[in-house]
Design a protein around this motif. Structure first.
Motif, PDB file in Angstrom:
ATOM      1  N   LYS A  13      18.999 -29.298   9.007  1.00 27.21           N
ATOM      2  CA  LYS A  13      20.116 -28.769   8.537  1.00 27.21           C
ATOM      3  C   LYS A  13      20.454 -27.531   9.580  1.00 27.21           C
ATOM      4  N   ASP A  14      21.880 -27.491   9.642  1.00 18.92           N
ATOM      5  CA  ASP A  14      22.308 -26.354  10.421  1.00 18.92           C
ATOM      6  C   ASP A  14      22.278 -25.160   9.594  1.00 18.92           C
ATOM      7  N   ILE A  15      21.904 -23.885   9.956  1.00 19.99           N
ATOM      8  CA  ILE A  15      22.257 -22.832   9.138  1.00 19.99           C
ATOM      9  C   ILE A  15      23.600 -22.289   9.707  1.00 19.99           C
ATOM     10  N   LEU A  16      24.686 -22.421   8.991  1.00 24.20           N
ATOM     11  CA  LEU A  16      26.132 -22.262   9.678  1.00 24.20           C
ATOM     12  C   LEU A  16      26.273 -20.683   9.306  1.00 24.20           C
ATOM     13  N   PRO A  17      27.149 -20.266  10.110  1.00 17.10           N
ATOM     14  CA  PRO A  17      27.484 -18.914  10.115  1.00 17.10           C
ATOM     15  C   PRO A  17      27.737 -18.517   8.567  1.00 17.10           C
ATOM     16  N   GLU A  18      28.434 -19.167   7.792  1.00 12.76           N
ATOM     17  CA  GLU A  18      28.785 -18.731   6.563  1.00 12.76           C
ATOM     18  C   GLU A  18      27.410 -18.289   5.763  1.00 12.76           C
ATOM     19  N   ASP A  19      26.355 -19.070   6.020  1.00 12.14           N
ATOM     20  CA  ASP A  19      25.194 -18.764   5.300  1.00 12.14           C
ATOM     21  C   ASP A  19      24.203 -17.999   6.025  1.00 12.14           C
ATOM     22  N   GLN A  20      24.633 -17.256   7.336  1.00 13.71           N
ATOM     23  CA  GLN A  20      23.508 -16.360   8.112  1.00 13.71           C
ATOM     24  C   GLN A  20      23.266 -14.977   7.143  1.00 13.71           C
ATOM     25  N   LYS A  21      24.462 -14.559   6.377  1.00 17.20           N
ATOM     26  CA  LYS A  21      24.081 -13.373   5.697  1.00 17.20           C
ATOM     27  C   LYS A  21      22.715 -13.610   4.624  1.00 17.20           C
ATOM     28  N   TYR A  22      22.697 -14.715   4.207  1.00 20.77           N
ATOM     29  CA  TYR A  22      21.481 -14.818   3.363  1.00 20.77           C
ATOM     30  C   TYR A  22      20.140 -14.837   3.938  1.00 20.77           C
ATOM     31  N   LEU A  23      20.124 -15.712   5.362  1.00 18.80           N
ATOM     32  CA  LEU A  23      18.980 -15.558   6.351  1.00 18.80           C
ATOM     33  C   LEU A  23      18.538 -14.355   6.650  1.00 18.80           C
ATOM     34  N   GLN A  24      19.793 -13.449   7.335  1.00 16.44           N
ATOM     35  CA  GLN A  24      19.342 -12.311   7.476  1.00 16.44           C
ATOM     36  C   GLN A  24      18.998 -11.152   6.610  1.00 16.44           C
ATOM     37  N   ARG A  25      19.479 -11.362   5.332  1.00 14.47           N
ATOM     38  CA  ARG A  25      19.018 -10.453   4.222  1.00 14.47           C
ATOM     39  C   ARG A  25      17.666 -10.925   3.998  1.00 14.47           C
ATOM     40  N   ILE A  26      17.441 -11.881   3.880  1.00 17.41           N
ATOM     41  CA  ILE A  26      15.790 -12.521   3.437  1.00 17.41           C
ATOM     42  C   ILE A  26      15.006 -11.850   4.497  1.00 17.41           C
ATOM     43  N   GLN A  27      15.359 -12.082   5.849  1.00 17.62           N
ATOM     44  CA  GLN A  27      14.390 -11.720   6.925  1.00 17.62           C
ATOM     45  C   GLN A  27      14.251 -10.074   6.921  1.00 17.62           C
ATOM     46  N   GLU A  28      15.280  -9.596   6.850  1.00 13.09           N
ATOM     47  CA  GLU A  28      15.386  -8.032   6.865  1.00 13.09           C
ATOM     48  C   GLU A  28      14.236  -7.464   5.616  1.00 13.09           C
ATOM     49  N   VAL A  29      14.600  -8.091   4.337  1.00  7.05           N
ATOM     50  CA  VAL A  29      13.907  -7.501   3.266  1.00  7.05           C
ATOM     51  C   VAL A  29      12.337  -7.903   3.652  1.00  7.05           C
ATOM     52  N   PHE A  30      12.116  -9.158   4.087  1.00 10.81           N
ATOM     53  CA  PHE A  30      10.705  -9.236   4.013  1.00 10.81           C
ATOM     54  C   PHE A  30       9.889  -8.598   5.304  1.00 10.81           C
ATOM     55  N   SER A  31      10.565  -8.308   6.208  1.00 11.79           N
ATOM     56  CA  SER A  31       9.909  -7.761   7.195  1.00 11.79           C
ATOM     57  C   SER A  31       9.713  -6.146   6.725  1.00 11.79           C
ATOM     58  N   HIS A  32      10.665  -5.448   5.911  1.00 13.03           N
ATOM     59  CA  HIS A  32      10.312  -4.079   5.472  1.00 13.03           C
ATOM     60  C   HIS A  32       9.251  -4.193   4.551  1.00 13.03           C
ATOM     61  N   ILE A  33       9.269  -5.293   3.539  1.00 11.05           N
ATOM     62  CA  ILE A  33       8.063  -5.421   2.541  1.00 11.05           C
ATOM     63  C   ILE A  33       6.764  -5.507   3.358  1.00 11.05           C
ATOM     64  N   ALA A  34       6.728  -6.571   4.547  1.00  9.96           N
ATOM     65  CA  ALA A  34       5.401  -6.769   5.099  1.00  9.96           C
ATOM     66  C   ALA A  34       4.937  -5.357   5.701  1.00  9.96           C
ATOM     67  N   LEU A  35       6.072  -4.492   6.429  1.00  4.40           N
ATOM     68  CA  LEU A  35       5.549  -3.303   6.938  1.00  4.40           C
ATOM     69  C   LEU A  35       4.722  -2.411   5.694  1.00  4.40           C
ATOM     70  N   ARG A  36       5.299  -2.353   4.554  1.00  2.00           N
ATOM     71  CA  ARG A  36       4.909  -1.662   3.550  1.00  2.00           C
ATOM     72  C   ARG A  36       3.587  -1.918   3.057  1.00  2.00           C
ATOM     73  N   TYR A  37       3.276  -3.268   3.231  1.00  2.00           N
ATOM     74  CA  TYR A  37       1.889  -3.795   2.936  1.00  2.00           C
ATOM     75  C   TYR A  37       0.933  -3.437   4.006  1.00  2.00           C
ATOM     76  N   GLY A  38       1.578  -3.165   4.972  1.00  2.00           N
ATOM     77  CA  GLY A  38       0.531  -3.173   6.157  1.00  2.00           C
ATOM     78  C   GLY A  38       0.321  -4.168   7.200  1.00  2.00           C
ATOM     79  N   PHE A  39       1.342  -5.149   7.146  1.00  2.00           N
ATOM     80  CA  PHE A  39       1.190  -6.144   7.911  1.00  2.00           C
ATOM     81  C   PHE A  39       1.617  -6.151   9.381  1.00  2.00           C
ATOM     82  N   ASP A  40       0.934  -6.856  10.413  1.00  2.00           N
ATOM     83  CA  ASP A  40       1.638  -6.864  11.757  1.00  2.00           C
ATOM     84  C   ASP A  40       2.200  -8.219  11.821  1.00  2.00           C
ATOM     85  N   ARG A  41       3.283  -8.175  12.649  1.00  2.00           N
ATOM     86  CA  ARG A  41       3.948  -9.481  13.056  1.00  2.00           C
ATOM     87  C   ARG A  41       3.024 -10.465  14.213  1.00  2.00           C
TER      88      ARG A  41
END
Ligand code: HAM
Length: 423
Positions: A13-41
């Motif tokens: 599946k292509d993740i089309l421009p109109e769906d990018q806002k979901y992808l970006q939101r999910i990735q952003e929220v997850f990276s903040h939560i991971a940081l909060r729990y002391g996870f390194d990338r």
């Protein structure tokens, strides 16, 4: 040469421009939560030696038997596109001596995953996971932490109708005894079970409980449950996990049939199911794998982790009509005559260097066409530079929301635009 049109491969599946806002939101929220729990990338290669997955995920799993994208590279080494993160994370943990770091070592990753599955809604051959692994600690509080990351993620994204399913599938001490009991039970019903289950009895008996065939459901319902066969250590661990979940008032369901599709799990396993995405309703899954690091050549090191499927989350968010912030649209758009371009490219450069998103029309198009484009891009401010503006060295600045217009001399245009609060 004959004209040929290409399509994306089946199940991809292509993740089309109109769906990018979901992808970006999910990735952003997850990276903040991971940081909060002391996870390194940790970023990993997209392919690894095939043997890593055969050993790590398990020879008799569907993933290894049927779903891997495996190929010989030019030196005839068998390589596989990663069908999950865990084995690769542990390979990296062992290879880079991370066992000497303060424990638990907490690592998160994200990226594409490849499985040759039968495509359907929410099930793809290339998809993306968010993955978290915590290594070096047996404490059931770590199981709670891993589950809490998933919880916080879905909570922050405003998911509704989630159901947390948990189970314990024992350890190498207590599971073999249970599997003998399970096999004996299934052998008694051999004539009624499906062909896949007949095959599973000796090859991967735990997966008997996971069969989706209608004819096998009654047999599954009456099958012996592992919870009645857990050793003291596993029982104690599971009791504590439940106590901690209750302490935080996390709603969950104990699902004695939850066994997961990968062989490495010991003790706690869990999945989160979401309303509205049909039979492929697991938005994430994970559990403990206390023997896996050793199996992959490291010192005995317990671990627990989970992975969430991004496409399935996007699908569920769309089904549940969850709002996500729009991605930032360009602030400023220059509508102009071609003669103004030399001036405009300098302004655009200056604006972008101030982090202000700015665009200009290309080619030689009518003002009407340029305004249409500005509207389509949802820009907030249009700067018009026509013949009159060039002659008087004064720009027309139009607020696209209110349609208000201002005349601003070229000499103060940049100061006027830059002083606005864009971020
Ligand atoms: P998994 O349950 O195989 O676990 O995959 C995790 C999640 O990936 C699923 O819950 C689902 O959301 C998504 N997923 C799986 N297959 C597909 C597919 N074909 N198309 C779209 N999404 C899919 C693992 O991969 C384990 N490595 C998780 C883990 C980490 N356990 C411990 N640590």
């Amino acid at each position: 040469m004959a004209k040929q049109k290409f399509q994306s491969p089946k199940g991809v599946k292509d993740i089309l421009p109109e769906d990018q806002k979901y992808l970006q939101r999910i990735q952003e929220v997850f990276s903040h939560i991971a940081l909060r729990y002391g996870f390194d990338r940790l970023d990993l290669p997209v392919f690894e030696e095939t043997a890593l997955y055969q050993r790590g995920v398990g020879e008799t799993t569907d993933i290894v038997e049927k779903e891997m994208y495996t190929f010989l590279d030019r030196s005839e080494t068998s390589m596989t596109l990663r069908p999950e993160f865990t084995a690769g994370v542990l390979r990296s943990f062992v290879q880079h001596g991370m066992a000497s770091l303060t424990k638990p070592v907490k690592l998160w990753s994200t990226g594409p995953i490849f499985r040759y599955e039968r495509p359907q809604a929410g099930r793809y051959r290339q998809f993306h996971q968010l993955n978290a692994e915590a290594l070096g600690e047996l404490d059931p509080v770590l199981d709670l932490e891993i589950m809490s990351i998933a919880w916080d993620l879905y909570d922050a994204l405003n998911f509704k109708g989630l159901s947390f399913q948990i189970n314990s599938i024992g350890c190498p001490k207590c599971r073999p005894g249970y599997l003998d009991t399970l096999k004996a039970y299934y052998k008694k019903h051999f004539d009624t079970i499906c062909d896949d289950c007949k095959n599973r009895i000796d090859r991967n008996p735990l997966r008997l409980l996971d069969c989706k065939n209608n004819g096998c459901q009654q047999i599954i319902q009456n099958a012996p449950m592992i919870s009645e066969h857990l050793c003291e250590e596993c029982n104690d661990h599971f009791t504590k996990v439940k106590l901690y979940l209750d302490t935080l008032s996390r709603p969950y369901a104990i699902n004695p049939r939850l066994v997961r599709g990968l062989d490495y799990y010991t003790k706690t396993v869990f999945e989160v199911w979401a309303d509205g995405i049909g039979s492929q309703n697991a938005v994430c899954g994970g559990g403990r794998y206390d023997g896996l690091v050793e199996l992959l050549g490291g010192q005995p090191t317990p671990g627990v982790g989970f992975a969430a499927g991004i496409e399935r989350m996007i699908f569920a968010m769309q089904q549940q009509k969850i709002e996500v912030p729009e991605l930032q649209t360009p602030e400023i758009y220059f509508v102009s005559i071609p003669d103004a371009k030399v001036q405009i490219i300098k302004w655009i450069q200056a604006l972008r260097s101030q982090k202000i998103p700015a665009l200009m029309a290309m080619g030689d198009r009518s003002f009407k066409a340029q305004f249409r484009e500005a509207n389509r891009r949802n820009v907030k401010t249009v700067i018009v530079i026509g013949d009159e503006e060039l002659k008087t060295q004064t720009a027309t600045v139009k607020n696209m929301q209110t349609s208000d217009q201002q005349q601003i001399p070229f000499s103060s245009l940049m100061t006027h635009l830059v002083k606005k609060e864009y971020y």
